[in-house]
Enzyme design. Sequence first.
Site, PDB file in Angstrom:
ATOM      1  N   ASP A   1      32.831  36.386  36.905  1.00  0.00           N
ATOM      2  CA  ASP A   1      32.678  37.322  38.024  1.00  0.00           C
ATOM      3  C   ASP A   1      34.045  37.932  38.336  1.00  0.00           C
ATOM      4  O   ASP A   1      35.062  37.492  37.810  1.00  0.00           O
ATOM      5  CB  ASP A   1      32.105  36.617  39.262  1.00  0.00           C
TER       6      ASP A   1
ATOM      7  N   ASP B   1      36.660  38.873  41.341  1.00  0.00           N
ATOM      8  CA  ASP B   1      37.032  38.730  42.747  1.00  0.00           C
ATOM      9  C   ASP B   1      38.177  39.680  43.056  1.00  0.00           C
ATOM     10  O   ASP B   1      39.040  39.929  42.205  1.00  0.00           O
ATOM     11  CB  ASP B   1      37.462  37.290  43.038  1.00  0.00           C
TER      12      ASP B   1
ATOM     13  N   ASP C   1      44.687  27.982  44.558  1.00  0.00           N
ATOM     14  CA  ASP C   1      44.811  26.606  44.083  1.00  0.00           C
ATOM     15  C   ASP C   1      45.814  26.428  42.937  1.00  0.00           C
ATOM     16  O   ASP C   1      46.776  25.673  43.059  1.00  0.00           O
ATOM     17  CB  ASP C   1      43.431  26.011  43.730  1.00  0.00           C
TER      18      ASP C   1
END
Length: 461
Positions: free
Chosen positions: A64, A66, A156
Amino acid sequence: MPDLYSLPGIDHATIIPRKQHNISRQAISPNALKVLYRLNKAGFTGFLVGGSVRDLLLGKSPKDFDIATDASPEEIRQIFRNSRIIGRRFKIVHVRFGREIIEVTTFRAHHEASNRIDKHVPKRKIRGLDSAHTNEGMILRDNVYGSIDEDSLRRDFTVNALYYTPNGFSVLDFNNGMQDIVNRQIRIIGDPVARYREDPVRMLRAIRFAAKLDFDIEQDTAAPIQKLGDLLLSIAPARLYDEILKLFYSGHAVKIFEMLKSSGLGQYLIAPTLESIECCPPAAAKMLHLALENTDQRIADSKSVSPHFLFAALLWPLLCRKREQAKRDNQDQRSNFLPMANQVISTQLAITAIPRRVSYASRDIWEMQWKLEHPTRRNALSTLNHTCFRAAYDFLLLREAAGEDLGRCGQWWTDFQLSDTNQQEKTLESLSNPRRRRRQRNKGRKKINPGTSRHNHKDGI
Ligand code: ATP
Ligand code: MG
């Protein structure tokens, strides 16, 4: 279009020009590009970020796309009519184009960084300074907005914090992510222990990305994981359910299973599986392994996968163990099946959520094993037309492949499915009904039942 170099925080970036990276616009979803251009037109800056940039740099096709931007969620919402704000813990805007959803997030800052926000970001963009931590440092809400460099520090791993802009086609790197892509390693941004305390799911994410990308987990990033696994106990069961699916549907379920075992994290996610696999019948453990291999193959072939099949397989070793125990205790296998299956499912429910429709369907797969092992004239067609037939049949084939002797009933069902109606009728004729069989047995007559003579095992559910 705003000037890239006037963006607050850009001075902390290493800018990698188009010549030095391999991301081509052709590989980017046209809808994601549309969102980026529309943000620019409205006077904001938008970047592709996260897994899409990482995967494009690695020559893989992203799952996907983002986007991160300096527009607030409300401003994004106003630019795109086809959008809606979701989430409370993290406000995200989903921009929908048919079946594709582009996730757009506002640059986030660390809570203590609100001074810097004042310095960098015009006041109108500091909306909803809304954040909260537990005493243990876990983030409860995180809607503090900031500049792009601050946003990168909230991500992260370094490889997930690379930003691509169609405004000049460069990649922006604030944390040496590019070097880690080259070195093929997962490195957490900041102090590993503090970042895991903020969000323990990052430990599972480290494992997932390492398996999926075939990367190593950098030493300092990996070191605290063994000790901090129990932080996962504080994660909402529904989130852990989502993470299980992401892990096992990463396309590398077999590897993930081993990593969950060796890292100690599995204990906080799939304990019933890991505990029972040591002492269940060998074929049940083998069946789970084959089911995970099969899942990886289906993902590689872009075939569909279903959570009820996954949970039926993950909990199969425990069900088999309980079944063996019940057999030893001379309990009736059939009448005990439902309570036993429910018990097995509840052991997993003590750790993660499982939506009811999923757990019911997993139970159906198990329950149908009996019918598949013992086809009768009366139940064969209804079994074939059951909504769970396909999953239950696949499950049966894997059990046989794992070495269970089921009297070749997998082949029987394969043939039965392939037969035309006339052939099916004939096959059914050769089967007897259970009630008649009982009567025959009572009369002491010799059994005439191709079904049972073929399926002469006695271990059905
Ligand atoms: P995938 O290929 O699975 O989509 P991804 O890296 O895009 O991988 P997402 O879960 O889609 O992962 O998240 C998008 C990005 O948001 C991540 O790349 C990361 O930068 C950031 N992110 C997601 N979850 C976290 C988290 N728990 N902590 C910090 N940053 C996160
Ligand atoms: Mg993603």
